[in-house]
Write an enzyme that holds these catalytic residues in place. Sequence first.
Site, short mmCIF file in Angstrom:
data_model
loop_
_atom_site.label_atom_id
_atom_site.label_comp_id
_atom_site.label_asym_id
_atom_site.label_seq_id
_atom_site.Cartn_x
_atom_site.Cartn_y
_atom_site.Cartn_z
N SER A 1 59.24 20.61 -34.87
CA SER A 1 58.26 20.74 -33.79
C SER A 1 58.62 21.85 -32.82
O SER A 1 57.82 22.20 -31.97
CB SER A 1 58.11 19.42 -33.05
OG SER A 1 59.37 18.95 -32.65
N HIS B 1 53.79 22.44 -39.11
CA HIS B 1 53.94 21.44 -38.05
C HIS B 1 52.70 20.55 -37.95
O HIS B 1 51.66 20.96 -37.45
CB HIS B 1 54.21 22.18 -36.71
CG HIS B 1 54.43 21.26 -35.56
ND1 HIS B 1 54.13 21.59 -34.26
CD2 HIS B 1 54.94 20.00 -35.50
CE1 HIS B 1 54.44 20.58 -33.47
NE2 HIS B 1 54.92 19.61 -34.20
N GLU C 1 50.01 23.45 -37.40
CA GLU C 1 50.48 24.77 -36.95
C GLU C 1 51.29 25.34 -38.10
O GLU C 1 52.24 24.69 -38.56
CB GLU C 1 51.46 24.60 -35.77
CG GLU C 1 50.88 24.72 -34.41
CD GLU C 1 51.98 24.79 -33.33
OE1 GLU C 1 51.93 25.70 -32.51
OE2 GLU C 1 52.87 23.93 -33.30
N ASN D 1 53.92 22.71 -28.71
CA ASN D 1 54.88 22.12 -27.77
C ASN D 1 55.25 23.02 -26.61
O ASN D 1 55.75 22.55 -25.60
CB ASN D 1 56.12 21.63 -28.52
CG ASN D 1 55.81 20.32 -29.21
OD1 ASN D 1 55.15 19.46 -28.65
ND2 ASN D 1 56.26 20.17 -30.44
#
Length: 283
Positions: A119, A140, A152, A190
């Site tokens: 992540s 991801h 992602e 993130n």
Amino acid sequence: MTIKKVMVIGAGQMGGGIAQVCAEAGFDVYLNDIKEESYAKGLAVITKNLTRNVEKGRMTETEKQDVLGRITKSLQLEDAKDVDMVIEAAVENMTIKQSIFKQLDEFAPVHTILASNTSSLSITEIAAATKRPEKVIGMHFMNPVPVMKLVEIIRGLGTADEVYTAVEAMTEKLSKVPVEVNDFPGFVANRVLMPMINEAVYTLYEGVATKEAIDEVMKLGMNQPMGPLQLADFIGLDTCLYIMETLHEGFGDSKYRPCPLLRKYVKAGRLGKKTGRGFYEYS
Ligand code: CAA
């Protein structure tokens, strides 16, 4: 590049979800974990999800059995010897990921793509543990994997264009939407989400409002499906802290400093839903 057989490493929340969507899309899947109990637990969650799909009329019992039939137990990385693609979803720790990728590089055929569901860790650094950086890529997925549409796709420094294209096509086969991102700490998801969660923890820490009030503001005011503190509990407070530390270290910018309250909860073992207590209590 034809992808038919996939190995998913880690039968936890993310790995189990990834294995489920791969099997549902018709891929043969090895679900790998170091512990037999973890594999069994992961498979039980998948079975429960599929049963719910049958009950809701989205799938027949035969289809459910077919999906389960495409998932095979694996307790050793050597099983990568006959797969076209590996998706690693083990713990978020660079040393562990590099060790896994180094072994996969030995066991997997030369054509095999090695993807990580990290992540926030560097795909380029993970790839450096292998002799095939052009075949290493980030994939991801979001939690809960069967529900969330986004994947992602992260290009490492050496990721080849044809590998990117193959992974993009595979993501679409999983009925997910691929979004291309470059390799920087936290990628996009993130980099944006975690500072928001961290700021929500700061507002609690500074006594600006109660946890319920903070979550209510973000739910009702910004149409978020769940408030940031509840979401942090779902993600796991240890994961949130680890990602903030990765951003802090990666950019060297104090704006990413983790909130001391987040640290305190993690030290206390209040990791969120998975331990029964984080900002909220779960039975
Ligand atoms: N597995 C499979 N399906 C699930 C599920 C799970 N764990 N949880 C919920 N669902 C399904 C339900 O079965 C339901 O499906 P149907 O409507 O088709 O029956 C649907 O999702 C909605 O569930 P609910 O009505 O029970 O609950 P909800 O309306 O609160 O929705 C949610 C649940 C979709 C998870 C919603 O709360 C949500 O969007 N939450 C935010 C999720 C999010 O932000 N995820 C990203 C986290 S960050 C991340 O993953 C990246 C990282 O690196 C940290």
